[in-house]
Design a protein around this motif. Sequence first.
Motif, PDB file in Angstrom:
ATOM      1  N   ILE A   1      42.585  33.379  47.975  1.00  0.00           N
ATOM      2  CA  ILE A   1      41.172  32.988  48.051  1.00  0.00           C
ATOM      3  C   ILE A   1      40.355  34.081  48.722  1.00  0.00           C
ATOM      4  CG2 ILE A   1      39.539  31.386  49.134  1.00  0.00           C
ATOM      5  CD1 ILE A   1      41.681  29.187  48.714  1.00  0.00           C
ATOM      6  N   GLU A   2      40.871  34.629  49.823  1.00  0.00           N
ATOM      7  CA  GLU A   2      40.153  35.687  50.539  1.00  0.00           C
ATOM      8  C   GLU A   2      39.980  36.929  49.656  1.00  0.00           C
ATOM      9  OE1 GLU A   2      42.308  36.363  54.119  1.00  0.00           O
ATOM     10  OE2 GLU A   2      41.847  34.385  54.955  1.00  0.00           O
ATOM     11  N   THR A   3      41.016  37.273  48.892  1.00  0.00           N
ATOM     12  CA  THR A   3      40.947  38.437  48.010  1.00  0.00           C
ATOM     13  C   THR A   3      39.916  38.234  46.915  1.00  0.00           C
ATOM     14  OG1 THR A   3      43.272  38.993  48.423  1.00  0.00           O
ATOM     15  CG2 THR A   3      42.262  39.902  46.440  1.00  0.00           C
ATOM     16  N   LEU A   4      39.946  37.074  46.266  1.00  0.00           N
ATOM     17  CA  LEU A   4      39.009  36.804  45.174  1.00  0.00           C
ATOM     18  C   LEU A   4      37.580  36.691  45.684  1.00  0.00           C
ATOM     19  CD1 LEU A   4      41.163  34.246  43.162  1.00  0.00           C
ATOM     20  CD2 LEU A   4      40.790  36.678  42.664  1.00  0.00           C
ATOM     21  N   ALA A   5      37.413  36.087  46.858  1.00  0.00           N
ATOM     22  CA  ALA A   5      36.071  35.984  47.444  1.00  0.00           C
ATOM     23  C   ALA A   5      35.509  37.366  47.748  1.00  0.00           C
ATOM     24  CB  ALA A   5      36.113  35.132  48.703  1.00  0.00           C
ATOM     25  N   SER A   6      36.364  38.273  48.218  1.00  0.00           N
ATOM     26  CA  SER A   6      35.892  39.628  48.525  1.00  0.00           C
ATOM     27  C   SER A   6      35.444  40.360  47.266  1.00  0.00           C
ATOM     28  CB  SER A   6      36.988  40.428  49.240  1.00  0.00           C
ATOM     29  OG  SER A   6      38.068  40.733  48.364  1.00  0.00           O
ATOM     30  N   ILE A   7      36.058  40.049  46.117  1.00  0.00           N
ATOM     31  CA  ILE A   7      35.630  40.635  44.841  1.00  0.00           C
ATOM     32  C   ILE A   7      34.276  40.065  44.435  1.00  0.00           C
ATOM     33  CG2 ILE A   7      36.150  40.790  42.373  1.00  0.00           C
ATOM     34  CD1 ILE A   7      39.141  40.827  43.149  1.00  0.00           C
ATOM     35  N   ALA A   8      34.134  38.741  44.516  1.00  0.00           N
ATOM     36  CA  ALA A   8      32.884  38.088  44.123  1.00  0.00           C
ATOM     37  C   ALA A   8      31.717  38.519  45.002  1.00  0.00           C
ATOM     38  CB  ALA A   8      33.048  36.573  44.186  1.00  0.00           C
ATOM     39  N   LEU A   9      31.970  38.681  46.297  1.00  0.00           N
ATOM     40  CA  LEU A   9      30.925  39.018  47.243  1.00  0.00           C
ATOM     41  C   LEU A   9      30.687  40.519  47.347  1.00  0.00           C
ATOM     42  CD1 LEU A   9      31.410  36.023  47.940  1.00  0.00           C
ATOM     43  CD2 LEU A   9      31.212  36.612  50.342  1.00  0.00           C
ATOM     44  N   GLY A  10      31.444  41.305  46.569  1.00  0.00           N
ATOM     45  CA  GLY A  10      31.321  42.751  46.598  1.00  0.00           C
ATOM     46  C   GLY A  10      30.407  43.287  45.509  1.00  0.00           C
ATOM     47  N   ASP A  11      30.439  44.609  45.325  1.00  0.00           N
ATOM     48  CA  ASP A  11      29.523  45.279  44.403  1.00  0.00           C
ATOM     49  C   ASP A  11      29.786  44.942  42.942  1.00  0.00           C
ATOM     50  OD1 ASP A  11      28.301  46.493  46.544  1.00  0.00           O
ATOM     51  OD2 ASP A  11      29.465  48.350  46.391  1.00  0.00           O
ATOM     52  N   HIS A  12      31.014  44.536  42.607  1.00  0.00           N
ATOM     53  CA  HIS A  12      31.335  44.241  41.212  1.00  0.00           C
ATOM     54  C   HIS A  12      31.042  42.787  40.841  1.00  0.00           C
ATOM     55  CE1 HIS A  12      33.045  48.171  40.583  1.00  0.00           C
ATOM     56  NE2 HIS A  12      33.794  48.027  41.663  1.00  0.00           N
ATOM     57  N   GLY A  13      30.653  41.982  41.824  1.00  0.00           N
ATOM     58  CA  GLY A  13      30.299  40.589  41.574  1.00  0.00           C
ATOM     59  C   GLY A  13      28.837  40.343  41.887  1.00  0.00           C
ATOM     60  N   PHE A  14      28.507  39.116  42.239  1.00  0.00           N
ATOM     61  CA  PHE A  14      27.119  38.784  42.561  1.00  0.00           C
ATOM     62  C   PHE A  14      26.723  39.212  43.975  1.00  0.00           C
ATOM     63  CE2 PHE A  14      27.419  35.373  39.125  1.00  0.00           C
ATOM     64  CZ  PHE A  14      26.606  36.073  38.251  1.00  0.00           C
ATOM     65  N   GLY A  15      27.694  39.661  44.751  1.00  0.00           N
ATOM     66  CA  GLY A  15      27.424  40.326  46.014  1.00  0.00           C
ATOM     67  C   GLY A  15      26.522  39.590  46.977  1.00  0.00           C
ATOM     68  N   GLU A  16      25.421  40.250  47.355  1.00  0.00           N
ATOM     69  CA  GLU A  16      24.516  39.714  48.373  1.00  0.00           C
ATOM     70  C   GLU A  16      23.762  38.472  47.917  1.00  0.00           C
ATOM     71  OE1 GLU A  16      24.356  40.701  51.493  1.00  0.00           O
ATOM     72  OE2 GLU A  16      25.965  42.127  51.029  1.00  0.00           O
ATOM     73  N   ARG A  17      23.835  38.147  46.646  1.00  0.00           N
ATOM     74  CA  ARG A  17      23.175  36.918  46.173  1.00  0.00           C
ATOM     75  C   ARG A  17      23.853  35.678  46.772  1.00  0.00           C
ATOM     76  NH1 ARG A  17      23.229  40.800  42.573  1.00  0.00           N
ATOM     77  NH2 ARG A  17      21.431  41.280  41.254  1.00  0.00           N
ATOM     78  N   PHE A  18      25.105  35.825  47.158  1.00  0.00           N
ATOM     79  CA  PHE A  18      25.803  34.721  47.809  1.00  0.00           C
ATOM     80  C   PHE A  18      25.392  34.658  49.284  1.00  0.00           C
ATOM     81  CE2 PHE A  18      29.086  35.481  44.417  1.00  0.00           C
ATOM     82  CZ  PHE A  18      28.974  34.229  43.816  1.00  0.00           C
ATOM     83  N   ASN A  19      24.928  33.493  49.694  1.00  0.00           N
ATOM     84  CA  ASN A  19      24.558  33.261  51.091  1.00  0.00           C
ATOM     85  C   ASN A  19      24.771  31.786  51.400  1.00  0.00           C
ATOM     86  OD1 ASN A  19      22.198  31.880  50.081  1.00  0.00           O
ATOM     87  ND2 ASN A  19      21.208  33.884  49.854  1.00  0.00           N
ATOM     88  N   LYS A  20      24.293  31.330  52.547  1.00  0.00           N
ATOM     89  CA  LYS A  20      24.512  29.931  52.941  1.00  0.00           C
ATOM     90  C   LYS A  20      23.811  28.948  52.007  1.00  0.00           C
ATOM     91  CE  LYS A  20      25.391  30.935  57.799  1.00  0.00           C
ATOM     92  NZ  LYS A  20      24.980  30.709  59.212  1.00  0.00           N
ATOM     93  N   ASP A  21      22.697  29.372  51.417  1.00  0.00           N
ATOM     94  CA  ASP A  21      21.982  28.500  50.470  1.00  0.00           C
ATOM     95  C   ASP A  21      22.546  28.605  49.059  1.00  0.00           C
ATOM     96  OD1 ASP A  21      20.163  27.559  52.430  1.00  0.00           O
ATOM     97  OD2 ASP A  21      18.946  29.370  52.202  1.00  0.00           O
ATOM     98  N   ASN A  22      23.173  29.716  48.747  1.00  0.00           N
ATOM     99  CA  ASN A  22      23.763  29.950  47.426  1.00  0.00           C
ATOM    100  C   ASN A  22      25.201  30.436  47.603  1.00  0.00           C
ATOM    101  OD1 ASN A  22      21.291  29.667  45.593  1.00  0.00           O
ATOM    102  ND2 ASN A  22      20.589  31.184  47.087  1.00  0.00           N
ATOM    103  N   PRO A  23      26.092  29.534  48.000  1.00  0.00           N
ATOM    104  CA  PRO A  23      27.465  29.961  48.308  1.00  0.00           C
ATOM    105  C   PRO A  23      28.331  30.138  47.064  1.00  0.00           C
ATOM    106  CG  PRO A  23      27.273  27.600  48.604  1.00  0.00           C
ATOM    107  CD  PRO A  23      25.894  28.094  48.244  1.00  0.00           C
ATOM    108  N   LEU A  24      29.428  30.843  47.269  1.00  0.00           N
ATOM    109  CA  LEU A  24      30.507  30.845  46.291  1.00  0.00           C
ATOM    110  C   LEU A  24      31.286  29.552  46.515  1.00  0.00           C
ATOM    111  CD1 LEU A  24      32.326  32.421  44.191  1.00  0.00           C
ATOM    112  CD2 LEU A  24      33.608  33.253  46.175  1.00  0.00           C
TER     113      LEU A  24
END
Length: 272
Positions: A211-234
């Motif tokens: 989960i930590e590995t996949l989350a780091s991909i989603a929250l990184g430059d190749h995913g939606f990155g900074e768009r994920f936050n407390k109001d718009n979580p993964l």
Amino acid sequence: MLKNVFEVGDNMHMNIDHKHDEETDRLWRKSEESPFIRGLKSGQTMAEVMSQLDSQKVFEKSPKVLGCSDGRCQEHRLGMAGNGILLSEWELDEFVNKNKGQISMVMSHEGCGAAALEYERKKKAGESLPEGVVTADDFGIYHSKNLAKRLGAEYSHTKACDMSGKVHNERAIYLDGKSGVNPKAIPGLPAGFICSGPAMGLDSSYMRKEIETLASIALGDHGFGERFNKDNPLYIVVSAESEEQLKKLKEEANKAAEKFNGRLAVDGFLAK
């Protein structure tokens, strides 16, 4: 002359980045329209949202194919990050013992993020790589071929052109306790990583790592990155066969989510 070459190179890089950002923005806006995301943002629980969708179709078939968790892969499959490339040697032995004869095919894919992360980790740690492995893709293919052989399964490889785009467009991690979750079966669910580890006998410590590995991909430059936050979580979407399993998997997912400072949200439902 060199100046002109560098200027052209810089402009090309800027154009590529701009196109990547445009595509990422488009995919984010599209995902915002899914009934799943809209339902959760309106305050509904995951169980309530799933009850309003035709969720039985998500578990209509039980696949015998093992593939990467990557949400851009097209096949209905049992999913593991890099086909279990994050497993230690003894964990891999246990996985083979539990699943030999249950899996008919192992499918690797080009540009696997989990394979790239593990490849770089091994290089930095000074660990030896198999003979002939000189790229992350080589490493992912080597691992998957070897795993297929050990499982008594066929092997296949998917090129990037046969996947759904270059941008990681996952809005969720589907933590699959029932075996065979297929978010592509109904249009109301967003793209997401598939983690079938719980259904294949993998323990909680490995699932937290995945989960930590996949989350780091989603929250990184190749995913939606900074768009994920407390109001718009993964979202970590837990599917389970019993209340007991649901509680346990949610607890483990919440432990994995702790390090992401509120950018991951965990909930689940009973799969029927």
